[in-house]
Scaffold this active site. Sequence first.
Site, mmCIF file in Angstrom:
data_model
loop_
_atom_site.group_PDB
_atom_site.id
_atom_site.type_symbol
_atom_site.label_atom_id
_atom_site.label_comp_id
_atom_site.label_asym_id
_atom_site.label_seq_id
_atom_site.Cartn_x
_atom_site.Cartn_y
_atom_site.Cartn_z
ATOM 1 N N GLU A 118 96.326 28.013 12.350
ATOM 2 C CA GLU A 118 95.951 28.778 13.480
ATOM 3 C C GLU A 118 96.159 28.121 14.581
ATOM 4 O OE1 GLU A 118 91.215 28.870 11.615
ATOM 5 O OE2 GLU A 118 91.916 27.278 12.710
ATOM 6 N N CYS A 131 97.944 25.924 22.116
ATOM 7 C CA CYS A 131 97.928 24.686 21.160
ATOM 8 C C CYS A 131 98.501 25.119 19.821
ATOM 9 C CB CYS A 131 96.253 24.471 21.032
ATOM 10 S SG CYS A 131 95.860 22.893 20.040
ATOM 11 N N CYS A 138 97.415 18.229 7.243
ATOM 12 C CA CYS A 138 97.959 17.041 7.655
ATOM 13 C C CYS A 138 97.665 16.136 6.529
ATOM 14 C CB CYS A 138 97.164 16.485 8.818
ATOM 15 S SG CYS A 138 97.733 14.958 9.601
ATOM 16 N N CYS A 142 92.452 10.959 9.302
ATOM 17 C CA CYS A 142 91.605 10.462 10.268
ATOM 18 C C CYS A 142 89.886 11.028 10.005
ATOM 19 C CB CYS A 142 91.943 10.964 11.716
ATOM 20 S SG CYS A 142 93.608 10.503 11.958
ATOM 21 N N CYS A 145 88.261 14.068 11.717
ATOM 22 C CA CYS A 145 89.199 15.193 11.933
ATOM 23 C C CYS A 145 88.991 16.362 10.637
ATOM 24 C CB CYS A 145 90.697 14.971 12.333
ATOM 25 S SG CYS A 145 91.644 16.307 12.233
ATOM 26 N N CYS A 377 89.475 21.344 19.122
ATOM 27 C CA CYS A 377 90.345 20.150 18.846
ATOM 28 C C CYS A 377 89.737 19.581 17.265
ATOM 29 C CB CYS A 377 90.446 18.942 19.629
ATOM 30 S SG CYS A 377 91.517 18.916 20.973
HETATM 31 N N1 SAH Z 1 97.940 14.886 14.740
HETATM 32 C C1 SAH Z 1 97.880 14.875 15.995
HETATM 33 C C2 SAH Z 1 97.767 15.789 16.803
HETATM 34 C C3 SAH Z 1 96.867 16.914 16.225
HETATM 35 S S1 SAH Z 1 95.338 16.537 16.581
HETATM 36 C C4 SAH Z 1 97.071 13.593 16.604
HETATM 37 O O1 SAH Z 1 96.521 13.248 15.873
HETATM 38 O O2 SAH Z 1 97.299 13.308 17.506
HETATM 39 C C5 SAH Z 1 94.774 16.643 18.432
HETATM 40 C C6 SAH Z 1 93.825 15.876 18.732
HETATM 41 O O3 SAH Z 1 92.522 16.217 18.154
HETATM 42 C C7 SAH Z 1 93.878 14.443 18.479
HETATM 43 O O4 SAH Z 1 93.764 13.453 19.588
HETATM 44 C C8 SAH Z 1 92.767 14.254 17.436
HETATM 45 O O5 SAH Z 1 92.203 13.041 17.267
HETATM 46 C C9 SAH Z 1 91.763 15.123 18.156
HETATM 47 N N2 SAH Z 1 90.672 15.594 17.157
HETATM 48 C C10 SAH Z 1 90.717 15.711 15.802
HETATM 49 N N3 SAH Z 1 89.478 15.983 15.305
HETATM 50 C C11 SAH Z 1 88.707 16.142 16.377
HETATM 51 C C12 SAH Z 1 87.169 16.456 16.582
HETATM 52 N N4 SAH Z 1 86.599 16.857 15.403
HETATM 53 N N5 SAH Z 1 86.800 16.535 17.648
HETATM 54 C C13 SAH Z 1 87.298 16.123 18.822
HETATM 55 N N6 SAH Z 1 89.007 15.710 18.679
HETATM 56 C C14 SAH Z 1 89.318 15.716 17.599
HETATM 57 FE FE1 SF4 Z 2 96.358 14.636 10.996
HETATM 58 FE FE2 SF4 Z 2 93.986 14.950 12.397
HETATM 59 FE FE3 SF4 Z 2 94.472 12.650 12.338
HETATM 60 FE FE4 SF4 Z 2 95.772 14.188 13.776
HETATM 61 S S1 SF4 Z 2 93.685 13.858 14.036
HETATM 62 S S2 SF4 Z 2 96.629 12.798 12.449
HETATM 63 S S3 SF4 Z 2 95.619 16.325 12.786
HETATM 64 S S4 SF4 Z 2 94.298 13.851 10.437
#
Ligand code: SAH
Ligand code: SF4
Length: 407
Positions: A118, A131, A138, A142, A145, A377
């Site tokens: 996406e 974006c 991934c 996290c 996420c 995000c």
């Molecule tokens: N993997 C990279 C880039 C992709 S995630 C990273 O982690 O930085 C982009 C941003 O979205 C990151 O700051 C991540 O922590 C945030 N993010 C992920 N899941 C989210 C959620 N459910 N709500 C808000 N932000 C989120």
């Molecule tokens: Fe991967 Fe999501 Fe963590 Fe970014 S926030 S490193 S996309 S698991």
Amino acid sequence: MNLSVAEAALPAAEPVMRRPSLAGRTRAGLDEALAEIGVPGKERRMRVDQLWNWIYHYGVRDFQEMTTIGKGLRAQLAEHFTLDLPEVTAEQVSTDGTRKWLLRMAPTGPRDRGAEIECVYIPEVDRGTLCVSSQVGCTLTCTFCHTGTQRLVRNLTTEEIVTQLMVARERLGDFPNRAAPDGAFVPNDGGRFVSNIVFMGMGEPLYNFDGVRDAIAVISDDQGLSLGRRRITVSTSGVVPQIEALGAQMGTMLAISLHAVRDELRNELVPLNKKYPIKDLLEACRNYPGLSNAKRITFEYVMLKGVNDSDAEARELVRLLKGIPAKINLIPFNPWPGTRYECSDWERIERFSEIVFKAGYASPVRTPRGRDILAACGQLKSETEKLSARARLMLEQDEAETTAAAH
Ligand code: SAH
Ligand code: SF4
């Protein structure tokens, strides 16, 4: 990377041999293509420049439109290659103008249907931000996420990253003299241009370093897509050993997904922290090449109710970032089905933001965009996983049958 699993689920027939696409290739990649069809070395440099201009500046999708190239070579190119972009399998437009495209990548083998990813476009008053994703899924996990829960993971190729921008430009009617394809929703408010790119879609960009670096070289080339490096932001969860190389080789803006001010909590939220703790991460930030007040690092901080959102944590955040030219981006948590977290209350976010602001940091709270189309995000999670789950099952069945047959 486990495409063979996905492949196993598809019918054995249909060995479609597709011509490879030149869209998204680097100059070296175009040079290779020309060499393959026998264009002599001394001519290739000029031809690469011509192709480059047609593909990236004008966004043409048909070799026949490349009028500076002779008919013979055009025909030869068309015989061996295409200018195809990933297929847009769905386009969703949010009530706030945010747009989400589901893109199906070209199959990597005869039995691969192509991974889906996406890509989200967010129009704002003074900019239009795209974006993009750097991986399918991934490998990091996290806990807040959605992408992190996806099992099927592979790096996107340079072409697959670059073509996300090309699709957006095309769907927005953003290439010079080219109308958007039929059915595409083109806004008429003038705010349609992609002026910025953030690597905040699916995946950890620093785990796909070469792919991302080469894609950025193509995207920022001023003879083509021309998006300046200052308008490109790479967001990382903290792959410390690659941060300096990112600055040195890509020269983009840096965003760090910090989310916690204590290692104990960050270990839980961003498990990569166990390998690269906060102290090491911030040290790498202090040494980021080109860092200055004009080129600040963005620290992302997702607001999780009762988890990381206290006044004390806001004060600690300010203390930790002392001396680093920084912006702090507070992101309201976007919930997804099955998550254990909740978004902090609005008053809490405001209070947190106030403490950070009083300490001298711009601390915009990122307004949730495109919530109605699940474009925010961390909500990007592709359909590919469904295929993966089914593929896994079929593979298991296959294996069971093979084992049974062997006995
Ligand atoms: N993997 C990279 C880039 C992709 S995630 C990273 O982690 O930085 C982009 C941003 O979205 C990151 O700051 C991540 O922590 C945030 N993010 C992920 N899941 C989210 C959620 N459910 N709500 C808000 N932000 C989120
Ligand atoms: Fe991967 Fe999501 Fe963590 Fe970014 S926030 S490193 S996309 S698991």
